[in-house]
Write an enzyme that holds these catalytic residues in place. Structure first.
Site, PDB file in Angstrom:
ATOM      1  CG  ASP A  13      -0.755  24.686 -22.962  1.00 37.95           C
ATOM      2  OD1 ASP A  13      -1.085  23.851 -22.091  1.00 37.95           O
ATOM      3  OD2 ASP A  13       0.426  24.965 -23.218  1.00 37.95           O
ATOM      4  CG  ASP A  15       2.694  25.434 -17.528  1.00 35.36           C
ATOM      5  OD1 ASP A  15       2.583  26.311 -16.658  1.00 35.36           O
ATOM      6  OD2 ASP A  15       2.445  24.228 -17.320  1.00 35.36           O
TER       7      ASP A  15
END
Length: 239
Positions: A13, A15
């Site tokens: 991922d 952020d």
């Protein structure tokens, strides 16, 4: 904990995992709902960071808007993806939040977690393919601003998910698409996520999932299906 360096591939991922942009998202969402909610639900509870972690974190932008509005008993039309930021629609509100997010990014730049960069370097040195899988429609901007874009052969983001009609997290479609493009299966592939919805997506897809606790809480990440939880990606490197 060296399972990552023994894997077929690693799906990151963005952020809150690679870049410290989750804090920027929190600021942008807070600015949106602190301004908007009192105009449509003046008696509702004020928006807080707890709402971000419970209702928004890891989700596609429009889904985050819908979740917060529903939690306050508010309903607005979905509108269109390109609605102006001033429109009182789901997409308009999402675009209003995005204006604030991009203003902060362009003004302040993007910070990369040191431990995350060390892990990316180690995975690359081991010859293990990597991808970024992010619900954000700003993933390419963030990666480019952070100087990371050339590190990843595959980026599956909110733009691609919309164009390819991929279900967003917590469904596993985005992770499965990244694995397919890299030419690997879920078994033996590691997903690294900081959001409950992302951890759940990895679990549903049959991946080995590492949860990164940046404020969500280790217990919540484990309950969502994380096989391991760390506070820094450097913890995944060999001692």
């Amino acid at each position: 904990m060296t399972a990552v360096l023994d894997s077929q591939a690693v799906l990151f991922d963005l952020d809150g995992v690679l870049t410290d942009t989750a804090a920027v998202h929190r600021r942008a969402w807070a600015a949106l709902f602190t301004e908007f909610l009192p105009t449509v639900a003046p008696e509702a509870a004020p928006y807080t960071d707890a709402d971000y972690f419970a209702l928004v974190d890891g989700k596609e932008r429009a889904a985050g808007v819908r979740s917060v509005l529903a939690s306050r008993g508010v309903s607005v039309p979905d509108g269109e993806l390109d609605d102006p930021p001033g429109a009182t629609t789901v997409h308009g509100l999402g675009n209003r939040k995005n204006v604030r997010f991009t203003e902060i990014i362009r003004g302040d730049g993007v910070a990369v977690f040191d431990g995350s960069l060390r892990l990316v370097d180690a995975v690359a040195a081991a010859g293990i393919p990597m991808a970024v899988v992010s619900s954000s429609r700003n993933a390419v901007l963030v990666l480019a601003t952070a100087g990371l874009l050339d590190r990843f052969a595959v980026v599956v983001d909110g733009v691609l998910a919309h164009d390819e009609h991929l279900a967003g997290k917590p469904e596993p479609d985005m992770f499965l698409t990244a694995a397919r493009v890299l030419g690997v299966g879920a078994a033996g592939t590691v997903v690294i996520e900081d959001a409950v919805s992302g951890v759940e997506a990895g679990r549903r897809g049959g991946f080995w999932v590492v949860g990164v606790d940046r404020g969500t809480g280790a217990s919540a990440l484990r309950a969502a299906g994380a096989d391991a939880v760390v506070t820094d990606l450097a913890d995944l490197l060999p001692e």
